[in-house]
Design a protein around this motif. Sequence first.
Motif, mmCIF file in Angstrom:
data_model
loop_
_atom_site.group_PDB
_atom_site.id
_atom_site.type_symbol
_atom_site.label_atom_id
_atom_site.label_comp_id
_atom_site.label_asym_id
_atom_site.label_seq_id
_atom_site.Cartn_x
_atom_site.Cartn_y
_atom_site.Cartn_z
ATOM 1 N N PHE A 305 0.854 -1.179 0.000
ATOM 2 C CA PHE A 305 0.000 0.000 0.000
ATOM 3 C C PHE A 305 0.895 1.235 0.000
ATOM 4 O O PHE A 305 2.054 1.195 0.429
ATOM 5 C CB PHE A 305 -0.930 0.011 1.216
ATOM 6 C CG PHE A 305 -0.231 -0.159 2.535
ATOM 7 C CD1 PHE A 305 0.267 0.932 3.229
ATOM 8 C CD2 PHE A 305 -0.047 -1.423 3.070
ATOM 9 C CE1 PHE A 305 0.925 0.774 4.433
ATOM 10 C CE2 PHE A 305 0.617 -1.593 4.286
ATOM 11 C CZ PHE A 305 1.101 -0.495 4.964
ATOM 12 N N HIS A 360 -12.938 4.715 -3.653
ATOM 13 C CA HIS A 360 -11.525 4.318 -3.574
ATOM 14 C C HIS A 360 -10.608 5.425 -4.099
ATOM 15 O O HIS A 360 -9.395 5.351 -3.929
ATOM 16 C CB HIS A 360 -11.268 3.012 -4.336
ATOM 17 C CG HIS A 360 -11.672 3.073 -5.787
ATOM 18 N ND1 HIS A 360 -12.791 2.443 -6.276
ATOM 19 C CD2 HIS A 360 -11.106 3.689 -6.856
ATOM 20 C CE1 HIS A 360 -12.897 2.660 -7.579
ATOM 21 N NE2 HIS A 360 -11.872 3.420 -7.953
ATOM 22 N N GLN A 370 -3.871 9.224 1.048
ATOM 23 C CA GLN A 370 -5.255 8.954 1.465
ATOM 24 C C GLN A 370 -5.874 10.193 2.113
ATOM 25 O O GLN A 370 -6.623 10.102 3.081
ATOM 26 C CB GLN A 370 -5.305 7.754 2.416
ATOM 27 C CG GLN A 370 -4.859 6.440 1.795
ATOM 28 C CD GLN A 370 -5.687 6.062 0.564
ATOM 29 O OE1 GLN A 370 -5.200 6.008 -0.558
ATOM 30 N NE2 GLN A 370 -6.957 5.801 0.784
ATOM 31 N N ASP A 402 -8.538 2.921 0.895
ATOM 32 C CA ASP A 402 -7.670 1.933 0.259
ATOM 33 C C ASP A 402 -8.242 0.564 0.614
ATOM 34 O O ASP A 402 -8.028 0.046 1.710
ATOM 35 C CB ASP A 402 -6.236 2.068 0.779
ATOM 36 C CG ASP A 402 -5.273 1.108 0.100
ATOM 37 O OD1 ASP A 402 -5.731 0.095 -0.468
ATOM 38 O OD2 ASP A 402 -4.054 1.364 0.140
#
Length: 459
Positions: A305, A360, A370, A402
């Motif tokens: 990620f 998303h 994010q 995410d």
Amino acid sequence: MRRYQDAATSKSNEDLDFWTHRTDILPPDKAEEFSRYPMVTAKLLQSRKDRPKKVKMLLRDFIEDSLYNPSYGYFSNRAVIFNPGDPFDFNSIRDELEFQKVLGKRYTQFEDELDAKEYDEARQLWHTPTELFRPYYGEAIARYLVTNYKLTHHPFHDLIIYELGAGNGTLMLNVLDYIRDVHPDVYERTQYKIIEISSALATLQSSQLTSSAAARGHEKHLEIINQSIFNWNIYVGAPCYFVALEVFDNFAHDAIRYDPFTEEPLQGMVLVDSDGDFFEFYTKHMDPVVDRFLRLRHSACRRPFQHPLSGSRMMRKFKAGLPLAPNLTVPEYVPTRLMQFFDVLSNYFPQHQLIACDFHDLPDRIPGYQSPVVSTRYQRRPVTVTTPLVQQGFFDIFFPSDFNVVEDMYSAITGKLTRVMSQKEFLERWAYTEDTRTLSGENPMLEWYKNASTMLGVT
């Protein structure tokens, strides 16, 4: 919006534990006020009628207070969800462009009617797929629920549905209407329970029951629970379905920045001074919630990620060593409240099955990983800003998810498996897509909200 300033770096090394500048622009030092002001939480501020001053708090508490405070929060007082009136007849609309024109006219008419009752140049108005594509979107959710219920729990258990944050109550009506009309045997065993933090929206949802003759038969199947899900304390042992549509995005997040050399995390906090101005600062003292989130993410996430320490360590250190470079990475916004929501599901709804849909990706986000969109409306025009430190209650603050991280953390906390797909893929499987097809063959229900994903529990 109030004037926004960043926290300054104190002159001593000891002060660096508390104050680290966010950019290369240094405002006046606020260390003395930081040490003197009390630490508060969103829960402690719930009883306040006025926005606080001379306090400090975690960023997640600032965001939660801004959105959900009963007296001045965004969802408590300012949010209005667009109701288009009669469902759109997509089969008689030429194409997607004409649908946008028809939608624009209804939007204007809807707001004109509101202004005729009470003019508000700062009205916060937005739409959801449930409203735009009703009843077809809600019927897709209903088909999924009934099909899974019949495969797994019928006839031994009732169909129990919990919806978190039900907006205008439209999804509830569409789901109950569909089950009543198509599956009357299941309808007799259906219980629909809304958990709604906003008193104003809970009242609106109750009024929906008497809005039409078709809705009046649903009273005995419906319960509206006006409280925060984070205050839930009732154990529900029966199998149930938990529906959360566009809920994750408004859960409060924490901000974390990292030392580019040591990779040590620092947690974001907010100082509100005597004038009501906001100052952001970062501390090395992590609170237990963020500390747990980082440990859980590290152990649970199977897939890579993006975060501020991704990429080449050498390049990161090189950039950090350049003249005038910030001494911390850009912020990362982590969904700590979402983690606590999963705790509630695990502890109080052990046999739940989750149906969640959220974004998303989002355009116009503030800088960071994010990071949220922070926006408001003024004179019917959207206004987007570049910081979450805005006057409480006047701005929507919403985050992308995410789903790789969300899915793995949900499984680690609840022990349940999930499947993630695009919203389009979900609708292609469970909606009658011909109902929303225009004359040109375009299908707005499938083509809009391409930045949304659906996460489904797997039994």
